[in-house]
Write a protein that holds these residues in place. Structure first.
Motif, PDB file in Angstrom:
ATOM      1  N   LEU A   1       0.935  -1.115   0.083  1.00 14.91           N
ATOM      2  CA  LEU A   1       0.073   0.123  -0.010  1.00 14.91           C
ATOM      3  C   LEU A   1       1.136   1.076  -0.046  1.00 14.91           C
ATOM      4  O   LEU A   1       0.582   2.341  -0.829  1.00 14.91           O
ATOM      5  CB  LEU A   1      -0.938  -0.033   1.060  1.00 14.91           C
ATOM      6  CG  LEU A   1      -1.893   1.139   1.339  1.00 14.91           C
ATOM      7  CD1 LEU A   1      -2.595   1.727   0.115  1.00 14.91           C
ATOM      8  CD2 LEU A   1      -2.669   1.166   2.423  1.00 14.91           C
ATOM      9  N   LYS A   2       2.014   1.301   0.919  1.00 15.04           N
ATOM     10  CA  LYS A   2       2.693   2.373   1.069  1.00 15.04           C
ATOM     11  C   LYS A   2       3.520   2.558  -0.406  1.00 15.04           C
ATOM     12  O   LYS A   2       3.674   3.947  -0.969  1.00 15.04           O
ATOM     13  CB  LYS A   2       4.000   2.130   1.655  1.00 15.04           C
ATOM     14  CG  LYS A   2       4.772   3.376   2.136  1.00 15.04           C
ATOM     15  CD  LYS A   2       5.636   3.053   3.248  1.00 15.04           C
ATOM     16  CE  LYS A   2       6.519   4.235   3.532  1.00 15.04           C
ATOM     17  NZ  LYS A   2       7.424   4.237   4.679  1.00 15.04           N
ATOM     18  N   GLN A   3       3.900   1.522  -1.193  1.00 10.77           N
ATOM     19  CA  GLN A   3       4.455   1.795  -2.516  1.00 10.77           C
ATOM     20  C   GLN A   3       3.515   2.357  -3.423  1.00 10.77           C
ATOM     21  O   GLN A   3       3.665   3.223  -4.329  1.00 10.77           O
ATOM     22  CB  GLN A   3       5.078   0.447  -3.112  1.00 10.77           C
ATOM     23  CG  GLN A   3       5.768   0.612  -4.231  1.00 10.77           C
ATOM     24  CD  GLN A   3       6.932   1.637  -4.245  1.00 10.77           C
ATOM     25  OE1 GLN A   3       7.719   1.765  -3.258  1.00 10.77           O
ATOM     26  NE2 GLN A   3       7.194   2.388  -5.270  1.00 10.77           N
ATOM     27  N   ASN A   4       2.449   1.693  -3.364  1.00 11.85           N
ATOM     28  CA  ASN A   4       1.234   2.321  -4.390  1.00 11.85           C
ATOM     29  C   ASN A   4       0.807   3.659  -4.002  1.00 11.85           C
ATOM     30  O   ASN A   4       0.582   4.369  -5.049  1.00 11.85           O
ATOM     31  CB  ASN A   4       0.131   1.200  -4.311  1.00 11.85           C
ATOM     32  CG  ASN A   4       0.115   0.131  -5.013  1.00 11.85           C
ATOM     33  OD1 ASN A   4       1.173  -0.280  -5.627  1.00 11.85           O
ATOM     34  ND2 ASN A   4      -0.639  -1.025  -4.485  1.00 11.85           N
ATOM     35  N   LEU A   5       0.873   4.107  -2.827  1.00 10.43           N
ATOM     36  CA  LEU A   5       0.615   5.479  -2.492  1.00 10.43           C
ATOM     37  C   LEU A   5       1.278   6.253  -3.241  1.00 10.43           C
ATOM     38  O   LEU A   5       1.157   7.535  -3.330  1.00 10.43           O
ATOM     39  CB  LEU A   5       0.284   5.581  -0.929  1.00 10.43           C
ATOM     40  CG  LEU A   5      -0.968   5.168  -0.487  1.00 10.43           C
ATOM     41  CD1 LEU A   5      -1.051   5.025   1.083  1.00 10.43           C
ATOM     42  CD2 LEU A   5      -2.085   6.012  -0.839  1.00 10.43           C
ATOM     43  N   ILE A   6       2.915   5.941  -3.027  1.00 12.05           N
ATOM     44  CA  ILE A   6       3.756   6.895  -3.407  1.00 12.05           C
ATOM     45  C   ILE A   6       3.698   6.843  -5.023  1.00 12.05           C
ATOM     46  O   ILE A   6       3.785   8.245  -5.520  1.00 12.05           O
ATOM     47  CB  ILE A   6       5.133   6.277  -3.144  1.00 12.05           C
ATOM     48  CG1 ILE A   6       5.460   6.382  -1.554  1.00 12.05           C
ATOM     49  CG2 ILE A   6       6.416   6.923  -3.851  1.00 12.05           C
ATOM     50  CD1 ILE A   6       6.622   5.528  -1.037  1.00 12.05           C
ATOM     51  N   GLU A   7       3.380   5.951  -5.677  1.00 17.72           N
ATOM     52  CA  GLU A   7       3.199   5.822  -7.196  1.00 17.72           C
ATOM     53  C   GLU A   7       1.791   6.790  -7.868  1.00 17.72           C
ATOM     54  O   GLU A   7       1.927   7.295  -8.602  1.00 17.72           O
ATOM     55  CB  GLU A   7       3.302   4.399  -7.950  1.00 17.72           C
ATOM     56  CG  GLU A   7       4.599   3.899  -7.514  1.00 17.72           C
ATOM     57  CD  GLU A   7       4.977   2.605  -7.844  1.00 17.72           C
ATOM     58  OE1 GLU A   7       3.972   2.070  -8.978  1.00 17.72           O
ATOM     59  OE2 GLU A   7       5.831   1.770  -7.496  1.00 17.72           O
ATOM     60  N   TYR A   8       0.854   6.088  -7.006  1.00 16.86           N
ATOM     61  CA  TYR A   8      -0.555   6.658  -7.321  1.00 16.86           C
ATOM     62  C   TYR A   8      -1.297   7.166  -6.321  1.00 16.86           C
ATOM     63  O   TYR A   8      -2.195   6.713  -6.068  1.00 16.86           O
ATOM     64  CB  TYR A   8      -1.297   5.393  -8.228  1.00 16.86           C
ATOM     65  CG  TYR A   8      -0.445   4.540  -9.142  1.00 16.86           C
ATOM     66  CD1 TYR A   8      -0.259   5.146 -10.362  1.00 16.86           C
ATOM     67  CD2 TYR A   8       0.132   3.520  -9.121  1.00 16.86           C
ATOM     68  CE1 TYR A   8       0.573   4.555 -11.211  1.00 16.86           C
ATOM     69  CE2 TYR A   8       0.768   2.762  -9.721  1.00 16.86           C
ATOM     70  CZ  TYR A   8       1.089   3.244 -10.992  1.00 16.86           C
ATOM     71  OH  TYR A   8       1.755   2.468 -11.879  1.00 16.86           O
ATOM     72  N   PRO A   9      -0.901   8.329  -5.840  1.00 13.83           N
ATOM     73  CA  PRO A   9      -1.545   8.776  -4.460  1.00 13.83           C
ATOM     74  C   PRO A   9      -3.113   8.878  -4.577  1.00 13.83           C
ATOM     75  O   PRO A   9      -3.772   8.477  -3.829  1.00 13.83           O
ATOM     76  CB  PRO A   9      -0.717   9.999  -4.186  1.00 13.83           C
ATOM     77  CG  PRO A   9       0.086  10.455  -5.481  1.00 13.83           C
ATOM     78  CD  PRO A   9       0.095   9.316  -6.405  1.00 13.83           C
ATOM     79  N   ALA A  10      -3.408   9.751  -5.555  1.00 11.51           N
ATOM     80  CA  ALA A  10      -4.768  10.190  -5.743  1.00 11.51           C
ATOM     81  C   ALA A  10      -5.977   8.748  -5.927  1.00 11.51           C
ATOM     82  O   ALA A  10      -6.933   8.720  -4.931  1.00 11.51           O
ATOM     83  CB  ALA A  10      -5.285  11.050  -6.613  1.00 11.51           C
ATOM     84  N   ALA A  11      -5.609   7.949  -6.751  1.00 11.34           N
ATOM     85  CA  ALA A  11      -6.487   6.817  -7.155  1.00 11.34           C
ATOM     86  C   ALA A  11      -6.244   5.804  -6.024  1.00 11.34           C
ATOM     87  O   ALA A  11      -7.325   5.211  -5.532  1.00 11.34           O
ATOM     88  CB  ALA A  11      -5.749   6.268  -8.499  1.00 11.34           C
ATOM     89  N   ILE A  12      -5.058   5.643  -5.370  1.00  7.19           N
ATOM     90  CA  ILE A  12      -5.048   4.653  -4.040  1.00  7.19           C
ATOM     91  C   ILE A  12      -5.696   5.078  -2.868  1.00  7.19           C
ATOM     92  O   ILE A  12      -6.248   4.327  -2.347  1.00  7.19           O
ATOM     93  CB  ILE A  12      -3.522   4.321  -4.048  1.00  7.19           C
ATOM     94  CG1 ILE A  12      -2.948   3.667  -5.424  1.00  7.19           C
ATOM     95  CG2 ILE A  12      -3.316   3.239  -2.919  1.00  7.19           C
ATOM     96  CD1 ILE A  12      -3.557   2.449  -5.825  1.00  7.19           C
ATOM     97  N   TRP A  13      -5.472   6.351  -2.550  1.00  9.20           N
ATOM     98  CA  TRP A  13      -6.087   6.842  -1.429  1.00  9.20           C
ATOM     99  C   TRP A  13      -7.506   6.801  -1.417  1.00  9.20           C
ATOM    100  O   TRP A  13      -8.117   6.494  -0.479  1.00  9.20           O
ATOM    101  CB  TRP A  13      -5.879   8.395  -0.959  1.00  9.20           C
ATOM    102  CG  TRP A  13      -6.323   8.874   0.308  1.00  9.20           C
ATOM    103  CD1 TRP A  13      -7.267   9.647   0.375  1.00  9.20           C
ATOM    104  CD2 TRP A  13      -6.012   8.128   1.512  1.00  9.20           C
ATOM    105  NE1 TRP A  13      -7.650   9.752   1.557  1.00  9.20           N
ATOM    106  CE2 TRP A  13      -6.941   8.943   2.272  1.00  9.20           C
ATOM    107  CE3 TRP A  13      -5.026   7.245   1.812  1.00  9.20           C
ATOM    108  CZ2 TRP A  13      -6.975   8.586   3.818  1.00  9.20           C
ATOM    109  CZ3 TRP A  13      -5.041   6.783   3.355  1.00  9.20           C
ATOM    110  CH2 TRP A  13      -5.910   7.710   4.053  1.00  9.20           C
ATOM    111  N   ALA A  14      -8.145   7.098  -2.539  1.00  9.02           N
ATOM    112  CA  ALA A  14      -9.671   6.881  -2.813  1.00  9.02           C
ATOM    113  C   ALA A  14     -10.069   5.710  -2.294  1.00  9.02           C
ATOM    114  O   ALA A  14     -11.173   5.072  -1.814  1.00  9.02           O
ATOM    115  CB  ALA A  14     -10.181   7.375  -4.091  1.00  9.02           C
ATOM    116  N   ASP A  15      -9.186   4.638  -2.870  1.00 12.02           N
ATOM    117  CA  ASP A  15      -9.692   3.275  -2.537  1.00 12.02           C
ATOM    118  C   ASP A  15      -9.430   2.701  -1.114  1.00 12.02           C
ATOM    119  O   ASP A  15     -10.266   2.235  -0.498  1.00 12.02           O
ATOM    120  CB  ASP A  15      -8.784   2.432  -3.441  1.00 12.02           C
ATOM    121  CG  ASP A  15      -9.118   0.702  -3.537  1.00 12.02           C
ATOM    122  OD1 ASP A  15     -10.218   0.578  -3.476  1.00 12.02           O
ATOM    123  OD2 ASP A  15      -8.269  -0.046  -3.072  1.00 12.02           O
TER     124      ASP A  15
END
Length: 160
Positions: free
Chosen positions: A141-155
């Motif tokens: 999750l941390k890696q995904n948030l770094i790469e795609y913050p807006a989309a991942i945070w919404a999820d």
């Protein structure tokens, strides 16, 4: 008297006054009856030290509900929780052996105490708070948030 949660100093006092007023005014009373009920029944919605404040008001000191509500708010303004500062979000850390769901829930609880904060700030503080020794799911999750913050945070926000 409709069921209204008692105010004890721990919740938002303005919200209490608004809830109480809306409940009383929703009872199909005449305007003059509303004012009378608002004044007479307000004390029944108080508990603990707040009830003592109400009980100790001098006789005939209050002549309208607006005056009562104003006095109530002024007398108990110190009980309002000081708004969490934005920097406090950066103090929320994922604990060792804490499930990701628990960490997200705790973070969201802290975030609710804030005035509106940009999603960028939220993502940054949440990511920073994830423990490097935590679960594989947390690390992903941390890696995904770094790469795609807006989309991942919404999820994350919607899933947990």
């Amino acid at each position: 008297m409709p069921l209204i949660p008692k105010y004890n100093g721990a919740t938002d006092l303005n919200e209490h006054v608004t809830s109480y007023t809306c409940t009383i005014k929703g009872n199909d009373l005449e305007d003059d009856e509303n004012e009378s009920v608002l004044l007479k029944k307000f004390g029944e919605t108080l508990s603990k030290g707040v009830m003592l404040w109400y009980h100790n008001l001098p006789p005939n000191y209050i002549d309208s509900f607006a005056m009562l509500a104003d006095s109530f708010v002024k007398a108990h303004a110190g009980a309002i929780k000081i708004a969490t500062r934005k920097s406090d979000l950066f103090k929320v850390r994922n604990k060792d052996n804490e499930m990701l769901r628990e960490s997200v829930s705790r973070f969201q609880t802290e975030r609710m105490d804030l005035l509106p904060v940009t999603d960028d700030c939220v993502v940054q503080s949440f990511t920073q708070g994830l423990n490097d020794r935590s679960s594989i799911a947390s690390q992903q999750l941390k890696q995904n948030l770094i790469e795609y913050p807006a989309a991942i945070w919404a999820d994350v926000h919607n899933r947990y």
